[in-house]
Design an enzyme around this catalytic site. Sequence first.
Site, PDB file in Angstrom:
ATOM      1  N   SER A 185      51.002  32.585  28.328  1.00 30.71           N
ATOM      2  CA  SER A 185      52.050  32.983  27.399  1.00 30.71           C
ATOM      3  C   SER A 185      51.507  33.953  26.356  1.00 30.71           C
ATOM      4  CB  SER A 185      52.677  31.735  26.767  1.00 30.71           C
ATOM      5  OG  SER A 185      53.902  32.030  26.151  1.00 30.71           O
ATOM      6  N   ASP A 244      62.087  30.456  34.901  1.00 30.57           N
ATOM      7  CA  ASP A 244      61.475  30.309  33.582  1.00 30.57           C
ATOM      8  C   ASP A 244      62.441  30.866  32.542  1.00 30.57           C
ATOM      9  OD1 ASP A 244      59.952  30.268  31.296  1.00 30.57           O
ATOM     10  OD2 ASP A 244      58.338  31.527  32.074  1.00 30.57           O
ATOM     11  N   HIS A 249      57.857  27.238  32.435  1.00 26.05           N
ATOM     12  CA  HIS A 249      57.002  28.154  31.681  1.00 26.05           C
ATOM     13  C   HIS A 249      55.533  27.751  31.675  1.00 26.05           C
ATOM     14  CE1 HIS A 249      56.134  31.324  28.899  1.00 26.05           C
ATOM     15  NE2 HIS A 249      55.728  30.501  27.955  1.00 26.05           N
TER      16      HIS A 249
END
Length: 272
Positions: free
Chosen positions: A98, A222, A250
Amino acid sequence: MFMGQAIWKRNNVRVLGEGRDTLIFAHGFGSEQGAWRHQVAAFQDRYRIVLFDHVGCGQSDFNAYSPHRYRSMHGYAEDLLELCEELDIRQSLFVGHSLSGMVGMLAALVEPERFRRLVFVKSTPRMRNDAESGYVGGFEQAEIDGMLDAMASNFYAWAGGFAPVAMGNPERPDLSQEFTRTLSAMRPDIALAIARIVFNYDHRADLPRLKVPTLILHAGEDVAVPDTVGEHMVRHIPRATLSTISASGHLPHLSAPEQVNRALGSFLSATA
């Protein structure tokens, strides 16, 4: 600048495993280094593994948080470079989930000799849609404003609702419970400050400057980072490869560790 033992405490640094090459794992927003446990188990017999918590997450030193230093992702990139200097890390293999994908990219733009390969797991250069350019990041500004308002109003209630949606895989409530726990462990003011940066940064212009070979690892379904983001990055990072695994949510390194490990293993062994 933090040096020596201060860095170890600030970022709750752990070094383990065997191997000549160094493999750095960096977690995403609301997570912590423990989220990489499946990858550590798979790779610690071949690599020297470095784990750490970003300031404001996990077991990091919350007292080290500075609104000035961490006003952008560049502050976290500085932390990473200080960690590399402290551990004398060069030509590392960096895996960032991320927001940490952008942290690794920014660090590699400043000191590329520290990194031999980068892996972005569900990373994004921008979460906000851009109608003018046709870029689809996943969120409209009104949606982002609504999330930030909800965080400011009642952070723990927001965390309890956001974590299951981000994690996906509703048939495995233990995963959502884990993400809820790590997200809720953040100090609300720090979490809100980081979220404001993450939901509004734009590092698309930095992508073409990245010369380090990069694997972009994506999975479907996601809500935070759609597949269009991976497609955008592979078009704009000169030495990028896109790999889409069969997973959802995610945090695929938690929900589908075997698939993530296979993709990592293939990329790392091919470029060792």
